[in-house]
Design a protein around this motif. Structure first.
Motif, PDB file in Angstrom:
ATOM      1  N   MET A 278       0.855  -1.194   0.000  1.00 13.78           N
ATOM      2  CA  MET A 278       0.000   0.000   0.000  1.00 13.78           C
ATOM      3  C   MET A 278       0.890   1.244   0.000  1.00 13.78           C
ATOM      4  N   ASN A 279       0.538   2.224  -0.812  1.00 17.60           N
ATOM      5  CA  ASN A 279       1.294   3.463  -0.868  1.00 17.60           C
ATOM      6  C   ASN A 279       1.181   4.220   0.453  1.00 17.60           C
ATOM      7  N   ASN A 280       2.264   4.847   0.845  1.00 18.15           N
ATOM      8  CA  ASN A 280       2.284   5.671   2.052  1.00 18.15           C
ATOM      9  C   ASN A 280       1.882   7.085   1.679  1.00 18.15           C
ATOM     10  N   MET A 281       0.666   7.480   2.043  1.00 15.86           N
ATOM     11  CA  MET A 281       0.161   8.791   1.665  1.00 15.86           C
ATOM     12  C   MET A 281       0.919   9.926   2.339  1.00 15.86           C
ATOM     13  N   PHE A 282       1.673   9.617   3.377  1.00 21.10           N
ATOM     14  CA  PHE A 282       2.406  10.641   4.106  1.00 21.10           C
ATOM     15  C   PHE A 282       3.841  10.792   3.610  1.00 21.10           C
ATOM     16  N   ASP A 283       4.225   9.968   2.643  1.00 18.55           N
ATOM     17  CA  ASP A 283       5.587  10.002   2.116  1.00 18.55           C
ATOM     18  C   ASP A 283       5.815  11.296   1.326  1.00 18.55           C
ATOM     19  N   LEU A 284       6.880  12.004   1.652  1.00 17.11           N
ATOM     20  CA  LEU A 284       7.197  13.266   0.982  1.00 17.11           C
ATOM     21  C   LEU A 284       8.449  13.157   0.109  1.00 17.11           C
ATOM     22  N   THR A 285       8.844  11.952  -0.217  1.00 16.81           N
ATOM     23  CA  THR A 285      10.022  11.756  -1.060  1.00 16.81           C
ATOM     24  C   THR A 285       9.846  12.460  -2.403  1.00 16.81           C
ATOM     25  N   GLY A 286      10.851  13.236  -2.780  1.00 13.11           N
ATOM     26  CA  GLY A 286      10.786  13.976  -4.032  1.00 13.11           C
ATOM     27  C   GLY A 286      10.125  15.327  -3.921  1.00 13.11           C
ATOM     28  N   LYS A 287       9.608  15.665  -2.742  1.00 12.15           N
ATOM     29  CA  LYS A 287       8.965  16.961  -2.531  1.00 12.15           C
ATOM     30  C   LYS A 287       9.971  17.977  -1.996  1.00 12.15           C
TER      31      LYS A 287
ATOM     32  N   LYS B 220      16.113  28.502  -7.701  1.00 11.73           N
ATOM     33  CA  LYS B 220      17.400  28.207  -8.328  1.00 11.73           C
ATOM     34  C   LYS B 220      17.987  26.922  -7.758  1.00 11.73           C
ATOM     35  N   ALA B 221      17.804  26.709  -6.457  1.00  9.90           N
ATOM     36  CA  ALA B 221      18.372  25.534  -5.792  1.00  9.90           C
ATOM     37  C   ALA B 221      17.567  24.270  -6.059  1.00  9.90           C
ATOM     38  N   PHE B 222      16.236  24.384  -6.143  1.00 10.48           N
ATOM     39  CA  PHE B 222      15.383  23.196  -6.218  1.00 10.48           C
ATOM     40  C   PHE B 222      14.524  23.103  -7.480  1.00 10.48           C
ATOM     41  N   SER B 223      14.372  24.197  -8.197  1.00 12.72           N
ATOM     42  CA  SER B 223      13.554  24.256  -9.421  1.00 12.72           C
ATOM     43  C   SER B 223      12.056  24.216  -9.171  1.00 12.72           C
ATOM     44  N   LYS B 224      11.630  23.939  -7.941  1.00 13.51           N
ATOM     45  CA  LYS B 224      10.197  23.878  -7.655  1.00 13.51           C
ATOM     46  C   LYS B 224       9.979  24.004  -6.162  1.00 13.51           C
ATOM     47  N   VAL B 225       8.727  24.246  -5.784  1.00 16.38           N
ATOM     48  CA  VAL B 225       8.300  24.195  -4.389  1.00 16.38           C
ATOM     49  C   VAL B 225       6.984  23.439  -4.349  1.00 16.38           C
ATOM     50  N   ASP B 226       6.903  22.426  -3.507  1.00 15.88           N
ATOM     51  CA  ASP B 226       5.672  21.655  -3.349  1.00 15.88           C
ATOM     52  C   ASP B 226       4.914  22.026  -2.087  1.00 15.88           C
ATOM     53  N   ILE B 227       5.662  22.428  -1.059  1.00 17.83           N
ATOM     54  CA  ILE B 227       5.080  22.685   0.254  1.00 17.83           C
ATOM     55  C   ILE B 227       5.598  24.022   0.778  1.00 17.83           C
ATOM     56  N   LEU B 228       4.686  24.846   1.276  1.00 20.40           N
ATOM     57  CA  LEU B 228       5.066  26.106   1.907  1.00 20.40           C
ATOM     58  C   LEU B 228       4.480  26.139   3.311  1.00 20.40           C
TER      59      LEU B 228
ATOM     60  N   SER C 210       0.544  18.616   4.745  1.00 19.60           N
ATOM     61  CA  SER C 210       1.569  18.819   3.715  1.00 19.60           C
ATOM     62  C   SER C 210       1.678  17.639   2.760  1.00 19.60           C
ATOM     63  N   SER C 211       0.929  16.593   3.013  1.00 27.30           N
ATOM     64  CA  SER C 211       1.055  15.358   2.235  1.00 27.30           C
ATOM     65  C   SER C 211      -0.207  15.076   1.429  1.00 27.30           C
ATOM     66  N   ASP C 212      -0.128  14.044   0.605  1.00 22.54           N
ATOM     67  CA  ASP C 212      -1.280  13.666  -0.200  1.00 22.54           C
ATOM     68  C   ASP C 212      -2.386  13.015   0.627  1.00 22.54           C
ATOM     69  N   ALA C 213      -2.129  12.764   1.894  1.00 23.67           N
ATOM     70  CA  ALA C 213      -3.186  12.259   2.775  1.00 23.67           C
ATOM     71  C   ALA C 213      -4.304  13.284   2.924  1.00 23.67           C
ATOM     72  N   SER C 214      -4.014  14.551   2.659  1.00 17.42           N
ATOM     73  CA  SER C 214      -5.024  15.622   2.789  1.00 17.42           C
ATOM     74  C   SER C 214      -5.358  16.237   1.434  1.00 17.42           C
TER      75      SER C 214
ATOM     76  N   GLY D  14       0.318  21.989  -4.993  1.00 17.30           N
ATOM     77  CA  GLY D  14       0.908  22.744  -3.896  1.00 17.30           C
ATOM     78  C   GLY D  14       0.182  22.482  -2.590  1.00 17.30           C
ATOM     79  N   LYS D  15       0.935  22.555  -1.498  1.00 19.38           N
ATOM     80  CA  LYS D  15       0.376  22.417  -0.155  1.00 19.38           C
ATOM     81  C   LYS D  15       0.869  23.607   0.661  1.00 19.38           C
ATOM     82  N   ILE D  16      -0.042  24.477   1.050  1.00 20.35           N
ATOM     83  CA  ILE D  16       0.309  25.638   1.862  1.00 20.35           C
ATOM     84  C   ILE D  16      -0.295  25.450   3.257  1.00 20.35           C
ATOM     85  N   VAL D  17       0.569  25.553   4.261  1.00 22.11           N
ATOM     86  CA  VAL D  17       0.128  25.411   5.646  1.00 22.11           C
ATOM     87  C   VAL D  17       0.517  26.683   6.393  1.00 22.11           C
ATOM     88  N   ASN D  18      -0.473  27.384   6.900  1.00 23.28           N
ATOM     89  CA  ASN D  18      -0.249  28.634   7.621  1.00 23.28           C
ATOM     90  C   ASN D  18      -0.389  28.400   9.124  1.00 23.28           C
ATOM     91  N   ILE D  19       0.630  28.767   9.874  1.00 26.70           N
ATOM     92  CA  ILE D  19       0.540  28.622  11.322  1.00 26.70           C
ATOM     93  C   ILE D  19      -0.157  29.844  11.908  1.00 26.70           C
TER      94      ILE D  19
END
Length: 258
Positions: free
Chosen positions: A1-10, A82-90, A237-241, A138-143
């Motif tokens: 089963m895929n781990n929905m909380f896995d952030l590998t590659g993000k 420049k360092a990562f070429s993308k942002v998945d989570i803020l 921040s994950s695909d679980a949400s 994208g996943k944006i989480v505001n504290i």
């Protein structure tokens, strides 16, 4: 089963990463497989944290940034891409709190509260969201804070600018969520209760009367412990949400229900 909380590659961006909840979150992102861009004003603290993340086998960059200053945010965003070429989570975590009721609160403390706690989220999102829209993810989480919905009684505990700014974070989160879900970008907020941090250690945690009252009123009978916010952060921040947006999750040991 895929781990929905896995952030590998993000790639995750954490503001206010030099200490406290932001530092803990950055390490947690790395534990779940993400590379991390670390933002705060204290570059030396970020450099130390970057070494810890690198030791976990993840990539990390430390960037000095004042989230309340647009030129600083713009430059930091360019460095991130420049360092990562993308942002998945803020993770918009940077925040300040000043004590004082409105009749005694210095104007500069009010303005700084709004600059860091609200304008900081606006600016970071302004420069990160376009790339998220382009990649359709994208996943944006505001504290925010429990103090967006409850207040502390007593002149020595009043933090009116903090109350106002954190309530504004909730409103901004809802507006962003309604606009960006069509681009597969979720926007949620978290309302932590009392956790020990640099911001609270010298004020609330040293106020014996407040701590006794807080513990007596909280079903958990204690403040939050190190790491207890990470589960909620990783979830949002994950695909679980993936179908969760505009939500405000309170993590307070039950304080707000009594």
């Amino acid at each position: 089963m895929n781990n929905m909380f896995d952030l590998t590659g993000k790639v995750a961006v954490v503001t206010g990463a030099s200490s406290g909840l932001g530092r803990d979150a950055a390490l947690s992102y790395a534990d779940y497989g993400a590379d991390v861009a670390l933002l705060a004003r204290r570059k030396d603290k970020l450099d130390e944290l970057a070494k810890e993340i690198t030791a976990k086998g993840r990539k990390a960059v430390a960037i000095a940034c004042d989230v309340g200053d647009e030129e600083s945010v713009k430059a930091a965003s360019e460095e991130i891409l420049k360092a990562f070429s993308k942002v998945d989570i803020l993770l918009n975590n940077a925040g300040v709190a000043f004590r004082g009721a409105v009749h005694e609160l210095p104007t500069e403390d009010w303005e700084k509260s709004m600059d860091i706690n609200v304008k900081g989220i606006y600016l970071m999102s302004k420069y990160i969201v376009p790339q998220m829209k382009e990649q359709k993810y994208g996943k944006i989480v505001n504290i925010a804070s429990i103090n967006a919905i409850v207040a502390d009684k007593g002149p020595d505990l009043a933090r009116h600018a903090y109350n106002a700014s954190k309530a504004a974070v909730r409103g901004l989160t809802m507006g962003m969520a309604a606009t960006y879900m069509e681009d597969n970008i979720t926007v949620n907020s978290i309302g932590p209760g009392l956790f020990e941090s640099e911001m609270t250690a010298d004020s609330l945690f040293k106020h014996e009367g407040f701590m006794n009252l807080y513990n007596s009123l909280t079903p958990a009978s204690r403040p939050g412990r190190k790491g207890e916010l990470n589960g909620t952060i990783i979830y949002l921040s994950s695909d679980a949400s993936s179908y969760v947006t505009s939500q405000h999750i309170i993590v307070d040991g039950g304080f707000s229900i009594v």
